[in-house]
Write a protein that holds these residues in place. Sequence first.
Motif, short mmCIF file in Angstrom:
data_model
loop_
_atom_site.label_atom_id
_atom_site.label_comp_id
_atom_site.label_asym_id
_atom_site.label_seq_id
_atom_site.Cartn_x
_atom_site.Cartn_y
_atom_site.Cartn_z
N THR A 38 0.85 -1.18 0.00
CA THR A 38 0.00 0.00 0.00
C THR A 38 0.89 1.23 0.00
OG1 THR A 38 -1.69 -1.18 1.23
CG2 THR A 38 -1.84 1.22 1.22
N ALA A 39 0.68 2.11 -0.96
CA ALA A 39 1.47 3.33 -1.08
C ALA A 39 1.14 4.27 0.08
CB ALA A 39 1.17 4.01 -2.41
N PRO A 40 2.02 5.22 0.39
CA PRO A 40 1.75 6.16 1.48
C PRO A 40 0.43 6.93 1.33
CG PRO A 40 4.03 6.32 0.82
CD PRO A 40 3.35 5.41 -0.17
N ASP A 41 -0.05 7.12 0.09
CA ASP A 41 -1.32 7.81 -0.11
C ASP A 41 -2.52 6.88 0.01
OD1 ASP A 41 -1.19 6.34 -2.44
OD2 ASP A 41 -1.32 8.06 -3.79
N GLY A 42 -2.29 5.60 0.36
CA GLY A 42 -3.37 4.65 0.55
C GLY A 42 -3.70 3.82 -0.68
N GLN A 43 -3.08 4.11 -1.81
CA GLN A 43 -3.35 3.38 -3.05
C GLN A 43 -2.71 2.00 -3.00
OE1 GLN A 43 -1.51 5.12 -6.53
NE2 GLN A 43 -2.56 3.76 -7.92
N PRO A 44 -3.50 0.94 -3.28
CA PRO A 44 -2.90 -0.40 -3.34
C PRO A 44 -2.05 -0.53 -4.61
CG PRO A 44 -5.24 -0.53 -3.82
CD PRO A 44 -4.93 0.91 -3.48
N ILE A 45 -0.84 -0.99 -4.45
CA ILE A 45 0.08 -1.15 -5.57
C ILE A 45 0.28 -2.63 -5.84
CG2 ILE A 45 2.43 -0.72 -6.41
CD1 ILE A 45 0.79 1.85 -6.05
N GLN A 46 0.08 -3.03 -7.08
CA GLN A 46 0.34 -4.40 -7.51
C GLN A 46 1.22 -4.31 -8.75
OE1 GLN A 46 -3.38 -6.47 -7.98
NE2 GLN A 46 -3.74 -6.53 -5.79
N LEU A 47 2.46 -4.75 -8.61
CA LEU A 47 3.43 -4.68 -9.69
C LEU A 47 3.86 -6.08 -10.05
CD1 LEU A 47 5.47 -2.94 -11.42
CD2 LEU A 47 7.07 -3.32 -9.55
N ALA A 48 3.74 -6.43 -11.32
CA ALA A 48 4.25 -7.70 -11.83
C ALA A 48 5.36 -7.36 -12.82
CB ALA A 48 3.14 -8.49 -12.53
N TYR A 49 6.34 -8.24 -12.95
CA TYR A 49 7.45 -7.94 -13.85
C TYR A 49 8.10 -9.21 -14.37
CZ TYR A 49 10.14 -9.04 -9.67
OH TYR A 49 10.66 -9.67 -8.58
#
Length: 123
Positions: A69-80
């Motif tokens: 979860t980013a500091p602004d509350g946004q859930p981050i899902q990163l695939a690579y």
Amino acid sequence: MYILSIILVALCLVASCSAVDESGAVITNYRSEANPDGSYSYEYGTSNNIQAQETGVGGAYAAGSVQYTAPDGQPIQLAYTADENGYQPSGAHLPTPPPIPDYILRALAYIEAHPFARIQLKK
């Protein structure tokens, strides 16, 4: 000038109070495997909801994902993936390039349809 300094200090205090202290986060699960053929895999999770995993072959290929979860509350899902084509991330939070303008696409199609004769320079 004095009032501006007070306002700046107050804003810094508000910003620091709103930041979450995650220094006490601990690892809640961890698994790591390295094989003689160079393949590997790992995964971990933390008490502050960071999850990550990766599999690959050392120096040749890797694929994985990270969630937090980013500091602004946004859930981050990163695939690579990372391979002979380079590092290729994907995620809804990543910026996307603007579409290629139609006139550029037409110019590229024209160039492809009308190849330029190779010029030989005199030595």
